[in-house]
Design an enzyme around this catalytic site. Structure first.
Site, PDB file in Angstrom:
ATOM      1  CB  CYS A 152      -5.974 -12.166  -6.684  1.00 45.88           C
ATOM      2  SG  CYS A 152      -7.242 -12.404  -5.419  1.00 45.88           S
ATOM      3  CG  HIS A 287      -4.229  -6.486  -8.447  1.00 47.34           C
ATOM      4  ND1 HIS A 287      -4.663  -7.653  -9.044  1.00 47.34           N
ATOM      5  CD2 HIS A 287      -4.525  -6.607  -7.127  1.00 47.34           C
ATOM      6  CE1 HIS A 287      -5.189  -8.450  -8.128  1.00 47.34           C
ATOM      7  NE2 HIS A 287      -5.127  -7.835  -6.960  1.00 47.34           N
ATOM      8  CD  GLU A 298      -1.751  -1.927  -8.955  1.00 45.61           C
ATOM      9  OE1 GLU A 298      -1.423  -2.398 -10.067  1.00 45.61           O
ATOM     10  OE2 GLU A 298      -2.913  -2.052  -8.485  1.00 45.61           O
ATOM     11  CE  LYS A 319      -8.585  -7.180  -9.757  1.00 45.65           C
ATOM     12  NZ  LYS A 319      -7.530  -6.972 -10.790  1.00 45.65           N
ATOM     13  CG  HIS A 324     -10.569  -9.130  -7.274  1.00 44.50           C
ATOM     14  ND1 HIS A 324      -9.835  -9.852  -8.194  1.00 44.50           N
ATOM     15  CD2 HIS A 324      -9.754  -8.949  -6.201  1.00 44.50           C
ATOM     16  CE1 HIS A 324      -8.635 -10.091  -7.700  1.00 44.50           C
ATOM     17  NE2 HIS A 324      -8.562  -9.548  -6.496  1.00 44.50           N
ATOM     18  CG  PHE A 387      -5.879 -12.683  -0.101  1.00 48.19           C
ATOM     19  CD1 PHE A 387      -5.767 -11.313  -0.211  1.00 48.19           C
ATOM     20  CD2 PHE A 387      -7.081 -13.206   0.338  1.00 48.19           C
ATOM     21  CE1 PHE A 387      -6.823 -10.473   0.103  1.00 48.19           C
ATOM     22  CE2 PHE A 387      -8.155 -12.376   0.662  1.00 48.19           C
ATOM     23  CZ  PHE A 387      -8.017 -11.009   0.547  1.00 48.19           C
TER      24      PHE A 387
END
Length: 400
Positions: A152, A287, A298, A319, A324, A387
């Site tokens: 991502c 994010h 985060e 998002k 996402h 990831f």
């Protein structure tokens, strides 16, 4: 001293519509493109933008990239002719997965009808580098052309890589971004099996009720040029990629490192690259996936990186509006953040209604607000985490 890198073109296809304008305007308006628990690019009809041959030879992620790339190139004034030799232009387009749709379809063909009827284009269409190759071929970009594949963070990593190529003089310009189209049975099933998806089908980053991410699809592409190249052709400058930081958690294949240490270091590196201090940051475009672990990690990363001023800086996540977009998320977010900076606004975190008492920052619930510029330029940090523990931060600046 390395060269400054500026943005001269933007393009996007997202759940908020076809075109960068729709993305920026609708996010600022607090709109959501999520329906039935997914952020599909429902307004994107390939036949409206691509030839039959292009459609037949490209997976959906590549189709999205081609359209976003063409918009960005046209926006930069490159549509009729490149302003410099194609050998001096890179094309870097990230994807977390690549052509998953064609892979699933062709696997069904293999099982049901046998190998003799498989498409000869099956492998080229599923390659993660197919989008970069397609854009390069369409526009005659003959510099370095490849895909970044860092989950991502891939789209943001592509932008960062392009910046570095320009800064060191390997190229003078680049088309960079990310694309993803994984609204497929296999992807849905896998993400559900790992309990990453929201059972409620609602994306609400930083909300106390957040229960997982919502899948989306789309593409975001930027045209980047060395500042002196853009100035020589009197191109309008939309923003500057003032800084770039990239790190690894080296912790877990899917879970973020809970203290946010490496993510914070990516932000600190981007700030140092931009010759900026935490007090210069007007906004963090987060994010913010709407998962319990990511949003908490985060938040800690932002607090580590910004220190004493962290509570004063607005933080919001795209998002909540589009879900996402995996490998496209970072570049789409960069496009949207630049547009918000240019409008002098901080976009809202759509879906955030119940603050999480464990998270202590200003997450911009409700509606957009006026951007409080700190200094001579409006500076935002745009975070992307993937990831595998990949962390990328882009420092985006617009003159005040």
């Amino acid at each position: 001293m390395s060269r400054r890198v500026v943005v001269t073109g933007l393009g996007a296809v997202t759940p908020l519509g076809v075109g960068a304008g729709a993305l920026g305007e609708r996010w600022l308006a607090g709109a959501s493109g999520i329906e039935d628990g997914e952020g599909a690019a429902r307004d994107f009809v390939p036949e409206d933008h691509l030839s039959r041959k292009e459609i037949r030879r490209a997976d959906r992620f590549c189709q999205l990239a081609l359209v976003a790339g063409s918009e960005a190139v046209a926006h930069a004034g490159w549509a009729d002719e490149l302003p410099l030799s194609g050998e001096r232009v890179a094309c870097i387009v990230g994807s977390g997965v690549g052509g998953l749709g064609i892979f699933e379809a062709q696997h069904d063909v293999l099982r049901e009808r046998g190998p003799k009827v498989l498409s000869p284009l099956g492998i080229p269409m599923l390659m993660a580098n197919a989008a970069a190759a397609a854009i390069a071929m369409r526009h005659g970009l003959r510099g370095p052309a490849y895909a970044t594949v860092s989950a991502c963070a891939a789209g943001a990593q592509a932008v960062g890589d392009a910046v570095r190529l320009i800064q060191v003089g390997d190229v003078d310009a680049a088309v960079a971004g990310g694309a993803e189209a994984t609204l497929t049975p296999y992807a849905r099933g896998c993400f559900a099996a790992m309990q990453a998806l929201s059972p409620s089908g609602i994306s609400r980053p930083f909300d106390a009720r957040r229960d997982g991410f919502v899948m989306g699809e789309g593409a975001g592409v930027l045209v980047l040029e060395a500042a002196e190249v853009a100035a020589a052709r009197q191109a309008p400058v939309l923003a500057e990629i003032a800084g770039f930081g990239s790190t690894a958690d080296a912790f877990h294949l899917t879970a973020p490192e809970p203290t946010g240490e490496a993510a914070a270091r990516a932000m600190t590196l981007a700030l140092a690259d931009a010759d900026a201090e935490p007090a210069d940051v007007a906004w963090v475009s987060a994010h913010g996936t709407s998962t319990p672990l990511n949003d908490a990690a985060e938040t800690q990363a932002i607090e580590r990186a910004l220190g004493a001023v962290a509570a004063e800086v607005p933080v919001s996540s795209l998002k909540g509006s589009i879900g996402h977009l995996l490998g496209a998320a970072g570049s789409v977010q960069a496009v949207a953040t630049i547009l918000a900076l240019r409008a002098g606004r901080v976009a809202p975190t759509v879906g955030l209604e119940e603050p999480d008492p464990e998270l202590g920052l200003d997450y911009v619930p409700g509606e957009a607000r006026k951007l409080a510029v700190r200094g001579r330029r409006a500076l935002a940090l745009s975070n992307s985490f993937g990831f595998g523990g990949h962390n990328v931060c882009l420092a985006l600046a617009v003159d005040a």
